[in-house]
Write an enzyme that holds these catalytic residues in place. Structure first.
Site, PDB file in Angstrom:
ATOM      1  N   MET A 106       0.817  -1.207   0.000  1.00 33.55           N
ATOM      2  CA  MET A 106       0.000   0.000   0.000  1.00 33.55           C
ATOM      3  C   MET A 106       0.859   1.270   0.000  1.00 33.55           C
ATOM      4  O   MET A 106       0.703   2.143   0.858  1.00 33.55           O
ATOM      5  CB  MET A 106      -0.961  -0.023   1.203  1.00 33.55           C
ATOM      6  CG  MET A 106      -1.828  -1.269   1.245  1.00 33.55           C
ATOM      7  SD  MET A 106      -2.730  -1.603  -0.277  1.00 33.55           S
ATOM      8  CE  MET A 106      -4.120  -0.530  -0.051  1.00 33.55           C
ATOM      9  N   ILE A 108       2.713   4.136  -2.893  1.00 29.58           N
ATOM     10  CA  ILE A 108       2.936   4.537  -4.284  1.00 29.58           C
ATOM     11  C   ILE A 108       4.433   4.435  -4.553  1.00 29.58           C
ATOM     12  O   ILE A 108       5.247   4.866  -3.734  1.00 29.58           O
ATOM     13  CB  ILE A 108       2.428   5.979  -4.502  1.00 29.58           C
ATOM     14  CG1 ILE A 108       0.904   5.988  -4.331  1.00 29.58           C
ATOM     15  CG2 ILE A 108       2.845   6.504  -5.867  1.00 29.58           C
ATOM     16  CD1 ILE A 108       0.293   7.372  -4.350  1.00 29.58           C
ATOM     17  N   ASN A 123       0.974  -5.995 -10.283  1.00 29.34           N
ATOM     18  CA  ASN A 123       0.167  -5.595  -9.124  1.00 29.34           C
ATOM     19  C   ASN A 123      -1.213  -6.219  -9.233  1.00 29.34           C
ATOM     20  O   ASN A 123      -1.721  -6.415 -10.333  1.00 29.34           O
ATOM     21  CB  ASN A 123       0.020  -4.071  -9.081  1.00 29.34           C
ATOM     22  CG  ASN A 123      -0.756  -3.604  -7.861  1.00 29.34           C
ATOM     23  OD1 ASN A 123      -0.561  -4.120  -6.750  1.00 29.34           O
ATOM     24  ND2 ASN A 123      -1.645  -2.639  -8.039  1.00 29.34           N
ATOM     25  N   HIS A 125      -5.125  -5.531  -7.998  1.00 31.09           N
ATOM     26  CA  HIS A 125      -5.937  -4.415  -7.487  1.00 31.09           C
ATOM     27  C   HIS A 125      -7.382  -4.881  -7.346  1.00 31.09           C
ATOM     28  O   HIS A 125      -7.920  -5.527  -8.248  1.00 31.09           O
ATOM     29  CB  HIS A 125      -5.844  -3.222  -8.444  1.00 31.09           C
ATOM     30  CG  HIS A 125      -6.613  -2.034  -7.952  1.00 31.09           C
ATOM     31  ND1 HIS A 125      -6.135  -1.201  -6.962  1.00 31.09           N
ATOM     32  CD2 HIS A 125      -7.839  -1.567  -8.272  1.00 31.09           C
ATOM     33  CE1 HIS A 125      -7.035  -0.264  -6.712  1.00 31.09           C
ATOM     34  NE2 HIS A 125      -8.078  -0.468  -7.494  1.00 31.09           N
ATOM     35  N   SER A 152      -8.252  -7.088 -10.636  1.00 31.23           N
ATOM     36  CA  SER A 152      -7.463  -6.997 -11.870  1.00 31.23           C
ATOM     37  C   SER A 152      -5.994  -7.206 -11.540  1.00 31.23           C
ATOM     38  O   SER A 152      -5.516  -6.733 -10.505  1.00 31.23           O
ATOM     39  CB  SER A 152      -7.577  -5.594 -12.486  1.00 31.23           C
ATOM     40  OG  SER A 152      -8.914  -5.185 -12.608  1.00 31.23           O
ATOM     41  N   LEU A 160      -0.764   5.636 -11.414  1.00 33.39           N
ATOM     42  CA  LEU A 160      -1.266   4.855 -10.279  1.00 33.39           C
ATOM     43  C   LEU A 160      -2.443   3.960 -10.691  1.00 33.39           C
ATOM     44  O   LEU A 160      -3.463   4.460 -11.195  1.00 33.39           O
ATOM     45  CB  LEU A 160      -1.699   5.799  -9.152  1.00 33.39           C
ATOM     46  CG  LEU A 160      -2.284   5.103  -7.909  1.00 33.39           C
ATOM     47  CD1 LEU A 160      -1.234   4.259  -7.207  1.00 33.39           C
ATOM     48  CD2 LEU A 160      -2.896   6.117  -6.967  1.00 33.39           C
ATOM     49  N   ASP A 161      -2.309   2.657 -10.474  1.00 25.50           N
ATOM     50  CA  ASP A 161      -3.332   1.666 -10.841  1.00 25.50           C
ATOM     51  C   ASP A 161      -3.742   1.798 -12.305  1.00 25.50           C
ATOM     52  O   ASP A 161      -4.865   1.441 -12.683  1.00 25.50           O
ATOM     53  CB  ASP A 161      -4.578   1.773  -9.938  1.00 25.50           C
ATOM     54  CG  ASP A 161      -4.247   1.489  -8.478  1.00 25.50           C
ATOM     55  OD1 ASP A 161      -3.359   0.650  -8.216  1.00 25.50           O
ATOM     56  OD2 ASP A 161      -4.873   2.107  -7.599  1.00 25.50           O
TER      57      ASP A 161
HETATM   58  C1  GAR Z   1      -5.977  -7.230  -1.742  1.00 22.41           C
HETATM   59  O1  GAR Z   1      -7.369  -7.124  -1.876  1.00 22.41           O
HETATM   60  C2  GAR Z   1      -5.282  -6.474  -2.858  1.00 22.41           C
HETATM   61  O2  GAR Z   1      -5.968  -6.532  -4.076  1.00 22.41           O
HETATM   62  C3  GAR Z   1      -5.304  -5.069  -2.304  1.00 22.41           C
HETATM   63  O3  GAR Z   1      -5.009  -5.227  -0.937  1.00 22.41           O
HETATM   64  C4  GAR Z   1      -5.494  -6.494  -0.497  1.00 22.41           C
HETATM   65  C5  GAR Z   1      -4.347  -7.215   0.171  1.00 22.41           C
HETATM   66  O4  GAR Z   1      -4.802  -8.388   0.779  1.00 22.41           O
HETATM   67  N1  GAR Z   1      -4.351  -4.238  -2.959  1.00 22.41           N
HETATM   68  C6  GAR Z   1      -4.559  -2.945  -3.185  1.00 22.41           C
HETATM   69  O5  GAR Z   1      -5.548  -2.350  -2.796  1.00 22.41           O
HETATM   70  C7  GAR Z   1      -3.446  -2.244  -3.938  1.00 22.41           C
HETATM   71  N2  GAR Z   1      -3.909  -1.033  -4.511  1.00 22.41           N
HETATM   72  P1  GAR Z   1      -3.758  -9.469   1.298  1.00 22.41           P
HETATM   73  O6  GAR Z   1      -2.732  -8.713   2.144  1.00 22.41           O
HETATM   74  O7  GAR Z   1      -4.604 -10.386   2.149  1.00 22.41           O
HETATM   75  O8  GAR Z   1      -3.140 -10.132   0.120  1.00 22.41           O
END
Ligand code: GAR
Length: 221
Positions: A106, A108, A123, A125, A152, A160-161
């Site tokens: 989390m 940038i 990544n 998302h 995705s 970003l994303d």
């Molecule tokens: C997941 O849902 C992932 O897609 C999201 O954080 C979560 C991590 O879960 N990532 C983002 O939001 C990145 N922009 P995890 O730690 O249980 O894998």
């Protein structure tokens, strides 16, 4: 340079004889990391190290349990983002990997970091990009009365994303869904989606040609 996957495919199984070396960046629970640890052999992935920007990230424990080397890089030790990223670059260069997997990381990343590892950063998302970049994607999907939501996987570029999407998994949003229930449904899909895409990468089937163009098996996606 690390081993390049695809050099040595086993013709019978289609698997690489040598796994592709990767580092995984996390900030939290690490359930995606866990699914990659569980699938690593099947998808020809060698997880060389797990790096977190949060000391308490549960993902670090998951990595230790799997006997994977861990690094905690404390953002408070660096005045500016670029210095933190320089530290990350030097750690990752020392490990010598072919793939950088962002799994709930989390932060940038600076253009310097992204350009240094161009075409090698993936990544995941939790939305059907280009819908809902950024945070709170599940609540945003509920608020905008989406029928479908999902996750995705994309190559990371400076936007970003916004890097080109490789593959998505879809869930239905039903009227009773809360942010929590939707997050749970999407995460289950993420655990299928990420290993699938990473396997394409480790088999050398997936390439970032330029910032908005990717190919799978030589075909533009
Ligand atoms: C997941 O849902 C992932 O897609 C999201 O954080 C979560 C991590 O879960 N990532 C983002 O939001 C990145 N922009 P995890 O730690 O249980 O894998």
């Amino acid at each position: 340079m690390a081993h390049r996957s695809g050099d040595s495919l086993d013709r019978r199984t289609g698997h690489n004889l040598v796994a592709m070396r990767a580092v995984i960046l996390i900030s939290g629970n690490g359930s995606n990391l866990q699914s990659l640890i569980d699938n690593a052999k099947k998808i020809d992935l060698e997880i060389c190290s797990v790096i977190s920007n949060k000391r308490a990230a549960f993902g670090l424990k998951r990595a230790e349990q799997a006997h994977i080397k861990t690094h905690f890089v404390d953002p408070n030790l660096f005045k500016i983002r670029e210095d933190f990223d320089k530290k990350l670059i030097s750690i990752i260069d020392d490990i010598d990997v072919d793939l950088i997997v962002l799994a709930g990381f989390m932060r940038i990343l600076s253009p310097d970091f992204i350009n240094h590892f161009s075409g090698k950063i993936l990544n995941i998302h939790p939305s059907l990009l280009p819908k809902f970049p950024g945070l709170n994607t599940h609540q945003k999907a509920i608020d905008s009365k989406e029928k479908y939501h999902g996750a995705s996987v994309h190559f990371v570029t400076e936007e970003l994303d916004g890097g080109p999407v490789i593959s998505q998994e879809i869930v239905e949003v039903d009227s009773k869904d809360t942010e929590h229930s939707l997050a749970k449904k999407v995460l289950e899909k993420e655990h299928i989606l990420y290993p699938r895409v990473i396997h394409w990468y480790t088999q050398n089937r997936l390439k970032l040609i330029k910032k908005d163009c990717i190919t799978l098996d030589g075909n533009i996606l």
